[in-house]
Scaffold this motif. Structure first.
Motif, short mmCIF file in Angstrom:
data_model
loop_
_atom_site.label_atom_id
_atom_site.label_comp_id
_atom_site.label_asym_id
_atom_site.label_seq_id
_atom_site.Cartn_x
_atom_site.Cartn_y
_atom_site.Cartn_z
N THR A 12 5.33 -24.79 -1.56
CA THR A 12 4.71 -24.68 -2.59
C THR A 12 2.80 -24.99 -2.44
O THR A 12 2.38 -25.20 -2.67
N VAL A 69 1.79 -24.54 10.69
CA VAL A 69 2.28 -23.74 9.89
C VAL A 69 2.85 -22.11 9.60
O VAL A 69 2.20 -21.52 10.22
N ASP A 70 4.29 -22.47 10.28
CA ASP A 70 4.80 -21.18 10.10
C ASP A 70 5.19 -20.57 11.57
O ASP A 70 5.45 -19.59 11.88
N SER A 113 5.38 -22.87 5.22
CA SER A 113 5.51 -23.06 4.11
C SER A 113 5.71 -22.95 3.14
O SER A 113 7.03 -22.30 3.36
N ASN A 169 1.43 -24.57 0.36
CA ASN A 169 1.37 -23.85 1.28
C ASN A 169 1.19 -24.81 3.05
O ASN A 169 1.00 -24.31 3.86
N GLY A 170 2.98 -25.06 2.93
CA GLY A 170 2.69 -25.77 4.37
C GLY A 170 2.10 -27.39 4.45
O GLY A 170 3.06 -28.01 5.46
#
Length: 130
Positions: free
Chosen positions: A87, A111-112, A85, A89-90
């Protein structure tokens, strides 16, 4: 000899790499963790891939997320991309990893979601043992 290479594009990806390591440790899977940027250290990345004996690569990258695709273009071994994630939000990293050109496959987790990258690596390794 490690089974999995965990390559982060930046030291700021440490929290995601820690998720990967935790799952691999719990499953007694050996790994080698490196911080190598596809943009800032392309020669170091090339050398690492050429000399590595791992079976699977987990590449953690944000923003343009070039790292997983660059690795996949240089090996025939499985590559799992973990978008980080940032700028947007990924979303930028997710799309960069998921939209690889034909012939350069990269598996993509959420994401993440370093945990799922590690779990996917564990499953692939189980297949390789049979």
């Amino acid at each position: 000899m490690a089974d999995v290479a965990i390559i982060s594009g930046s030291a700021s990806d440490a929290a995601i790499a820690d998720k990967v390591k935790r799952v691999l440790d719990e499953n007694k899977v050996s790994y080698d963790a490196q911080i190598i940027s596809a943009h800032r250290d392309p020669d170091k990345l090339d050398a690492y891939i050429k000399t590595s004996t791992v079976k699977i690569y987990i590449a953690i990258a944000g923003l343009s997320a070039a790292l997983p695709g660059v690795i996949a273009s240089k090996t025939e071994k499985p590559v799992i991309g973990v978008p980080v994630s940032g700028t947007l939000n990924g979303l930028d990293a997710l799309l960069s990893i998921a939209q690889m050109p034909k012939g350069v496959p990269v598996a993509c987790v959420g994401v993440d979601n370093g945990d799922n990258a590690a779990w996917l690596a564990v499953r692939i390794l189980k297949l390789l043992k049979h």
